[in-house]
Design a protein around this motif. Structure first.
Motif, short mmCIF file in Angstrom:
data_model
loop_
_atom_site.label_atom_id
_atom_site.label_comp_id
_atom_site.label_asym_id
_atom_site.label_seq_id
_atom_site.Cartn_x
_atom_site.Cartn_y
_atom_site.Cartn_z
N MET A 1 17.41 -10.74 61.35
CA MET A 1 17.59 -12.18 61.46
C MET A 1 19.02 -12.55 61.07
SD MET A 1 15.65 -15.11 59.26
CE MET A 1 16.49 -16.63 58.92
N THR A 2 19.66 -13.34 61.90
CA THR A 2 21.01 -13.80 61.60
C THR A 2 20.94 -15.00 60.66
OG1 THR A 2 21.78 -13.09 63.77
CG2 THR A 2 23.15 -14.69 62.60
N TRP A 3 21.69 -14.90 59.57
CA TRP A 3 21.73 -16.02 58.62
C TRP A 3 22.64 -17.12 59.15
CZ3 TRP A 3 22.81 -12.74 53.61
CH2 TRP A 3 21.65 -12.01 53.28
N THR A 4 22.17 -18.34 59.06
CA THR A 4 22.98 -19.48 59.50
C THR A 4 23.30 -20.42 58.34
OG1 THR A 4 20.98 -20.73 60.09
CG2 THR A 4 22.02 -19.40 61.83
N SER A 5 22.77 -20.12 57.16
CA SER A 5 23.03 -21.00 56.02
C SER A 5 22.85 -20.21 54.72
CB SER A 5 22.05 -22.18 56.02
OG SER A 5 20.73 -21.73 55.76
N ALA A 6 23.33 -20.80 53.64
CA ALA A 6 23.12 -20.20 52.32
C ALA A 6 21.64 -20.10 51.99
CB ALA A 6 23.86 -21.02 51.26
N ALA A 7 20.86 -21.03 52.50
CA ALA A 7 19.42 -21.02 52.24
C ALA A 7 18.76 -19.77 52.81
CB ALA A 7 18.77 -22.27 52.81
N ASP A 8 19.24 -19.31 53.98
CA ASP A 8 18.70 -18.07 54.57
C ASP A 8 18.95 -16.89 53.64
OD1 ASP A 8 17.87 -19.41 56.85
OD2 ASP A 8 19.71 -18.93 57.97
N ALA A 9 20.18 -16.81 53.13
CA ALA A 9 20.53 -15.72 52.22
C ALA A 9 19.71 -15.79 50.94
CB ALA A 9 22.02 -15.77 51.89
N GLN A 10 19.50 -16.98 50.43
CA GLN A 10 18.74 -17.13 49.19
C GLN A 10 17.27 -16.78 49.38
OE1 GLN A 10 20.25 -21.19 48.38
NE2 GLN A 10 20.80 -20.38 46.36
N ARG A 11 16.72 -17.09 50.55
CA ARG A 11 15.33 -16.70 50.82
C ARG A 11 15.19 -15.18 50.79
NH1 ARG A 11 15.09 -21.36 53.98
NH2 ARG A 11 16.05 -20.34 55.78
N TYR A 12 16.14 -14.52 51.43
CA TYR A 12 16.14 -13.06 51.41
C TYR A 12 16.27 -12.55 49.97
CZ TYR A 12 18.30 -8.40 51.67
OH TYR A 12 18.61 -7.08 51.48
N GLY A 13 17.23 -13.09 49.24
CA GLY A 13 17.44 -12.65 47.86
C GLY A 13 16.23 -12.85 46.97
N SER A 14 15.45 -13.88 47.25
CA SER A 14 14.28 -14.16 46.41
C SER A 14 13.12 -13.21 46.66
CB SER A 14 13.81 -15.60 46.64
OG SER A 14 13.23 -15.74 47.94
N THR A 15 13.19 -12.43 47.76
CA THR A 15 12.08 -11.54 48.10
C THR A 15 12.41 -10.06 48.06
OG1 THR A 15 12.61 -11.62 50.48
CG2 THR A 15 11.10 -13.31 49.63
N ILE A 16 13.70 -9.68 48.02
CA ILE A 16 14.07 -8.28 48.20
C ILE A 16 13.58 -7.38 47.07
CG2 ILE A 16 16.37 -8.48 47.12
CD1 ILE A 16 15.34 -6.37 50.23
N LEU A 17 13.33 -7.94 45.89
CA LEU A 17 12.84 -7.13 44.76
C LEU A 17 11.40 -7.48 44.39
CD1 LEU A 17 16.00 -7.19 42.45
CD2 LEU A 17 15.28 -5.39 44.03
N VAL A 18 10.70 -8.17 45.27
CA VAL A 18 9.34 -8.63 44.97
C VAL A 18 8.39 -8.21 46.08
CG1 VAL A 18 7.89 -10.64 44.48
CG2 VAL A 18 10.29 -10.64 43.76
#
Length: 201
Positions: A1-18
């Protein structure tokens, strides 16, 4: 998925270790007594270690510290905790994943009192996803004793393929046993995710 906003990156970051059942965190000093106890238990050591032998506590502690430093680009180690309670249930690591090959080995240990609750399956799935999505690995492999049917079933469940056998590579109880090499590739993992086939946790 191509990120288009900081929110996209933060969603990824919130799940990568969970995962569904576990989350990963850095090793803490309070983890070490349980890790040492689990590692030195002969009943479980025979399933993972080449030679069952008592090792000094300091040696085991330094081993886990080394596995958990996460200082090199191709290596990472985490404490595995129950997602709801925060209780330590195990430890995972990826090692040897340096350029140019980007092929790492996976090791997982779930504490004896936590086996059979789905922690191992979730931890392997989560670590594999981390290796491909965050570390840029192309291949992740694990070597498992052929008689460890429970572990082999977990790895198959999350998408690992049995690709070869190291014949009579392990010695326990006066005889030689085979070791199975299993692996997952980034392209296969990505295809499974896009098809929804990775939802096995």
């Amino acid at each position: 998925m191509t990120w288009t906003s900081a929110a996209d990156a933060q969603r990824y970051g919130s799940t990568i270790l969970v995962g569904d059942r576990v989350r990963f965190r850095a090793l803490e000093d309070g983890d070490l007594p349980d890790l040492v106890r689990w590692w030195r238990d002969p009943e479980w050591a025979v399933l993972q270690q080449i030679l069952v032998r008592p090792r000094p506590e300091e040696t085991v502690v330094e081993t886990f510290r080394s596995w958990s430093r996460s200082e090199r680009s191709g290596e990472v180690g985490f404490g595995v905790v129950d997602r709801a309670s925060g209780e330590l249930v195990g430890h995972v690591t990826l090692f040897g994943g340096a350029l140019p090959v980007r092929a790492a080995s996976l090791a997982v240990m779930i504490g004896s009192e936590h086996v059979g609750r789905g922690y191992g399956t979730d931890a392997v799935c989560l670590l594999t996803a981390y290796g491909f999505r965050e570390m840029g690995l192309n291949r992740i492999e694990i070597q498992v004793h052929a008689f460890n049917d429970r572990a082999r079933a977990v790895y198959r469940k999350v998408g690992y393929v049995e690709e070869g056998v190291r014949r009579e590579a392990v010695f326990h109880d006066g005889r030689f046993h085979d070791e199975v090499i299993m692996s997952a590739l980034a392209r296969d993992w990505a295809a499974d995710v896009s098809e929804g086939a990775s939802e096995v946790r």
